[in-house]
Scaffold this active site. Structure first.
Site, PDB file in Angstrom:
ATOM      1  CG  ASP A  88       5.339  29.421   5.174  1.00 51.85           C
ATOM      2  OD1 ASP A  88       4.273  29.270   5.805  1.00 51.85           O
ATOM      3  OD2 ASP A  88       6.434  29.556   5.738  1.00 51.85           O
ATOM      4  CG  ASP A 115       2.500  28.294   9.606  1.00 58.46           C
ATOM      5  OD1 ASP A 115       2.816  28.603   8.444  1.00 58.46           O
ATOM      6  OD2 ASP A 115       3.337  27.965  10.470  1.00 58.46           O
TER       7      ASP A 115
END
Length: 416
Positions: free
Chosen positions: A303, A124
């Site tokens: 992201d 992530d």
């Protein structure tokens, strides 16, 4: 019945000769790990999963809030993109509702401890901490492999706790340790990681198939206020080129550590500088629909842990006003829009003067219902309390993305 698309993906270490240099793909020493991707925004019939979309938005909003709180705590000042005058810590970390088994994950293996034990983690770029199930986690971590620091000769208790609260009232919490952590055979010593004593329901198996989560952002948004794994590897000279790169696609996906995989992209990279370290925050030049520019420049974060593209509500409304037949889809939540499935628009984002197009497959999240001929768009308007957009997998699945820590920039290239 949900249609889970699993991809076997590779993590490859590129032992490059010098910073900024590249080795032909066929000359690389390959240390690879299988990764799996789960994409369940729509079901087997191509119908959008309402609960999943809601969970994705809640997860994204809460993650950004947590990062803002951590930044202010770590840096002693508010993040310049933080639009909220007052952020309450408990509120900021308390609304991260993970969608049951419908998360979008990019997960693969690392090792932790001595002797090394293998774990799967979700990669992530929108967060900065590593946590795994701990020995006291009990039933909430059932089905996951446990990290037991007492079984590792290199573990050290940092005597610090952590707690991330979630919308269902549960939390991920535990004790912080320092230990050896490796990815593709490259070892970080004294890496801070969390041994969880409780997992939120959203992280329980099989809802969250990975054992834990590995953040790849900057230290300033770390809840631990500790260097993330990639930065530790760089500082300990475990990799010579401080770059990692993603290909997130239907097939052949991989995360490359220590450089880029020359076989996965064509032409050259378009690089944009990171404007503020914390998230991977860069400037986007604008957005176009069907060849016409409809939005000007804005700040965005890149992201991998977010499914959608999330933008400021008024700007997103302006985007959809340029798509024939588009209209609000408020039944899916504020900020969602639908359009005629037979007329999927050509949407592109421009970085560094170069347009990158969203494929029909990525922009179209699926049909509203079994009887509907309208589809839901992958760009959503949401007030996240920050003056940037969040550019997630709806965009990243169309490009090869390099995160260059050494030059403080993000690069995009067309997929090979």
């Amino acid at each position: 019945m949900r249609n889970t698309l699993s991809l076997i993906v590779m993590i490859t270490l590129l032992p490059l000769l010098a910073a900024g240099s590249a080795i032909p793909f066929d000359q690389m020493q390959q240390n690879s790990v299988a990764l799996t991707r789960r994409w369940e925004v729509q079901d087997a019939e191509g119908i959008v999963d309402y609960q999943n979309l809601q969970g994705q938005m809640q997860m994204t909003t809460s993650k950004i809030a947590r990062g803002m709180v951590a930044y202010e705590k770590n840096m002693g000042q508010r993040h310049p993109a933080d639009l909220l005058e007052h952020r309450n810590l408990e509120r900021a970390v308390g609304h991260d509702g993970l969608a049951d088994d419908n998360n979008v994950l990019w997960y693969g293996t690392i090792t932790a401890g001595t002797p090394a034990v293998q774990y799967t983690v979700d990669f992530d770029t929108g967060s900065s901490d590593l946590f795994l199930p701990g020995p006291s986690c009990g039933q909430t971590c059932s089905g996951h492999k446990v990290y037991n620091p007492s079984h590792s000769s290199t573990s050290r208790d940092l005597h610090k706790t952590y707690r991330l609260s979630y919308g269902d009232g549960s939390s991920v919490r535990g004790e912080q340790y320092a230990d050896a952590v490796s990815i593709t055979g490259k070892k970080a010593t004294g890496q801070t990681l969390g041994a969880s004593t409780q997992y939120s329901s959203g992280f329980q198996s099989p809802r969250f198939p990975a054992d834990g989560l590995l953040g790849m952002g900057f230290q300033s948004i770390s809840v631990y206020n500790a260097p993330p794994l990639f930065q530790t590897l760089v500082s300990q000279r475990q990799i010579s080129t401080p770059i990692f790169a993603f290909k997130l696609a239907k097939s052949g996906s991989e995360l490359t550590i220590g450089g880029v995989n020359n076989a996965l992209y064509r032409d050259s990279f378009t690089y944009v500088p990171v404007t503020h370290q914390g998230y991977w925050q860069v400037n986007m030049d604008g957005v176009s629909v069907n060849g016409g520019r409809v939005l000007g420049g804005t700040s965005v974060i890149i992201d991998s842990g977010t499914t959608l593209i999330v933008g400021e509500p008024h700007a997103v409304q302006r985007l959809y006003s340029n798509i024939p037949g588009a209209q609000p889809a408020n039944e899916f939540g504020q900020g969602f829009y639908s359009f005629p499935c037979a007329n999927i628009p050509d949407v592109s984002l421009t970085f560094g003067g170069h347009q990158f197009h969203l494929s029909a497959d990525t922009f179209n999240l699926g049909r509203e219902s079994a009887s509907s001929n309208r589809c839901i768009g992958g760009v959503v308007g949401q007030n996240i309390g920050a003056s940037f957009w969040i550019v997630g997998d709806v965009f990243m699945r169309n490009v090869y993305t390099a995160f260059d820590l050494g030059h403080n920039r993000v690069g995009f290239a067309n997929l090979a």
